[in-house]
Scaffold this motif. Structure first.
Motif, PDB file in Angstrom:
ATOM      1  N   ARG A 110       0.827  -1.196   0.000  1.00  0.00           N
ATOM      2  CA  ARG A 110       0.000   0.000   0.000  1.00  0.00           C
ATOM      3  C   ARG A 110       0.872   1.262   0.000  1.00  0.00           C
ATOM      4  NH1 ARG A 110      -4.787   0.295   4.332  1.00  0.00           N
ATOM      5  NH2 ARG A 110      -5.321  -1.567   3.108  1.00  0.00           N
ATOM      6  N   PHE A 111       0.434   2.239  -0.764  1.00  0.00           N
ATOM      7  CA  PHE A 111       1.112   3.530  -0.889  1.00  0.00           C
ATOM      8  C   PHE A 111       2.500   3.394  -1.523  1.00  0.00           C
ATOM      9  CE2 PHE A 111      -1.430   4.042   3.125  1.00  0.00           C
ATOM     10  CZ  PHE A 111      -2.488   4.703   2.505  1.00  0.00           C
ATOM     11  N   ARG A 112       2.638   2.377  -2.381  1.00  0.00           N
ATOM     12  CA  ARG A 112       3.931   2.171  -3.034  1.00  0.00           C
ATOM     13  C   ARG A 112       4.288   3.352  -3.938  1.00  0.00           C
ATOM     14  NH1 ARG A 112       5.044  -0.536  -8.037  1.00  0.00           N
ATOM     15  NH2 ARG A 112       2.814  -0.908  -8.169  1.00  0.00           N
ATOM     16  N   MET A 113       3.379   3.763  -4.798  1.00  0.00           N
ATOM     17  CA  MET A 113       3.666   4.871  -5.698  1.00  0.00           C
ATOM     18  C   MET A 113       3.714   6.199  -4.963  1.00  0.00           C
ATOM     19  SD  MET A 113       4.365   3.504  -8.447  1.00  0.00           S
ATOM     20  CE  MET A 113       4.630   5.084  -9.274  1.00  0.00           C
ATOM     21  N   LEU A 114       2.927   6.321  -3.902  1.00  0.00           N
ATOM     22  CA  LEU A 114       2.997   7.545  -3.100  1.00  0.00           C
ATOM     23  C   LEU A 114       4.389   7.690  -2.485  1.00  0.00           C
ATOM     24  CD1 LEU A 114       1.687  10.009  -1.794  1.00  0.00           C
ATOM     25  CD2 LEU A 114       0.910   8.504   0.064  1.00  0.00           C
ATOM     26  N   SER A 115       4.940   6.578  -2.040  1.00  0.00           N
ATOM     27  CA  SER A 115       6.293   6.612  -1.476  1.00  0.00           C
ATOM     28  C   SER A 115       7.310   7.051  -2.525  1.00  0.00           C
ATOM     29  CB  SER A 115       6.673   5.234  -0.918  1.00  0.00           C
ATOM     30  OG  SER A 115       5.769   4.818   0.077  1.00  0.00           O
ATOM     31  N   PHE A 116       7.139   6.527  -3.747  1.00  0.00           N
ATOM     32  CA  PHE A 116       8.072   6.910  -4.806  1.00  0.00           C
ATOM     33  C   PHE A 116       7.976   8.398  -5.114  1.00  0.00           C
ATOM     34  CE2 PHE A 116       8.482   7.784  -9.394  1.00  0.00           C
ATOM     35  CZ  PHE A 116       9.844   7.633  -9.511  1.00  0.00           C
ATOM     36  N   TRP A 117       6.756   8.912  -5.222  1.00  0.00           N
ATOM     37  CA  TRP A 117       6.611  10.324  -5.565  1.00  0.00           C
ATOM     38  C   TRP A 117       7.069  11.236  -4.434  1.00  0.00           C
ATOM     39  CZ3 TRP A 117       6.615  11.729 -10.254  1.00  0.00           C
ATOM     40  CH2 TRP A 117       6.048  10.929 -11.235  1.00  0.00           C
ATOM     41  N   LEU A 118       6.923  10.797  -3.205  1.00  0.00           N
ATOM     42  CA  LEU A 118       7.453  11.589  -2.095  1.00  0.00           C
ATOM     43  C   LEU A 118       8.974  11.660  -2.160  1.00  0.00           C
ATOM     44  CD1 LEU A 118       5.204  10.438   0.899  1.00  0.00           C
ATOM     45  CD2 LEU A 118       5.177  12.655  -0.279  1.00  0.00           C
ATOM     46  N   ILE A 119       9.600  10.525  -2.545  1.00  0.00           N
ATOM     47  CA  ILE A 119      11.055  10.537  -2.731  1.00  0.00           C
ATOM     48  C   ILE A 119      11.426  11.430  -3.904  1.00  0.00           C
ATOM     49  CG2 ILE A 119      13.050   9.114  -3.325  1.00  0.00           C
ATOM     50  CD1 ILE A 119      11.675   6.791  -1.895  1.00  0.00           C
TER      51      ILE A 119
END
Length: 283
Positions: A110-119
């Motif tokens: 969950r929130f895999r792409m959100l983590s990427f975009w935050l990085i």
């Protein structure tokens, strides 16, 4: 078919020679200045040919010969500090970025792409924007005047994470299925398959990150007050900050040239892999 145009070839070679001259001439002046006595450099004119104090000036800069010194530590110590910092930042960035990209691409959570975009968003925040809160954290943890304080705050890299992610996305799905059928777990797949495939990417990023870590100036300047943790870049700047006194150019120039050697050697030794990592993809 490429036509042979002598005039165009001549212009191309002249342009390349002019570019080499523009780049190499300041380095030549620095080398010449490193071989002269301080009186010759403070006379107002810059010599164009080497002098007779090459060994003496370099020995004084390295602390192997007594003479005028600007700091209480010699150049060998400064180069060692810069090398530790550059290697620590480089290895840390590559390891963390590769693991982060591996998790984002090959794991479903969950929130895999959100983590990427935050990085990825952190690319828009240079070090200078977050340097004060970072300094406060490092100070609270007691890492001032330490190698951990020089290295740890700079080992996260959104750029490397993004590049590794883009490369991992090109790995064929059939290769993943074949590894799974052979009983390869996540760790074995990462070590035995992804690491060899990422060899050229690792080499290219190693060169870029090493030069980034070696040239750091602002962060070491903020967190180091002990001369034994000075890096060579900030130490050269301190040699120039002498107020009304005369700059010891016969020590500054050898220090500058020797500070150039490690990045140049890294680029030369890894040139082939560096170019392949930028223009090719091995699969």
């Amino acid at each position: 078919m490429i036509e042979n145009r002598p005039l165009l070839n001549l212009i191309s070679h002249l342009t390349l020679c002019l570019g080499v001259l523009v780049v190499a001439f300041p380095i030549w002046i620095a080398f010449v200045a490193s071989t002269h006595a301080p009186e010759a450099l403070n006379s107002g004119t810059v010599p164009l040919w080497p002098g007779d104090r090459f060994l003496l000036n370099y020995a004084m800069a390295l602390g192997l010969e007594t003479g005028q010194k600007t700091l209480n530590v010699n150049l060998i110590s400064m180069l060692g500090n810069s090398l530790v910092m550059a290697l620590g930042i480089t290895i840390g960035k590559l390891l963390i970025s590769m693991l982060a990209a591996y998790a984002i691409v090959f794991f479903r959570f969950r929130f895999r792409m959100l983590s990427f975009w935050l990085i990825f968003i952190t690319l828009m925040l240079p070090v200078e924007v977050r340097i004060m809160p970072t300094f406060e954290v490092v100070a609270d943890l007691g890492m001032l005047n330490s190698y951990s304080g020089l290295i740890l705050p700079l080992i996260a890299s959104a750029t490397a994470t993004f590049l590794f992610r883009q490369f991992f996305l090109t790995v064929p799905h059939e290769l993943i299925e074949a590894a799974r059928m052979d009983g390869a777990g996540p760790i074995r797949f990462f070590i035995d398959i992804l690491l060899p495939l990422s060899r050229t990417n690792l080499a290219a990023l190693f060169v870029i990150m090493f030069i980034y870590g070696w040239n750091q100036y602002l962060w070491p300047l903020l967190i180091t007050t002990d001369e034994h943790y000075y890096t060579v870049v900030m130490s050269i700047q301190r040699m120039l900050s002498v107020g009304d006194a005369e700059v010891a150019w016969h020590l500054v120039m050898p220090s500058t040239l020797m500070a150039m050697l490690p990045p140049v050697l890294v680029v030369i030794l890894m040139q082939r892999l560096f170019i392949k990592g930028l223009v090719e993809t091995e699969k």
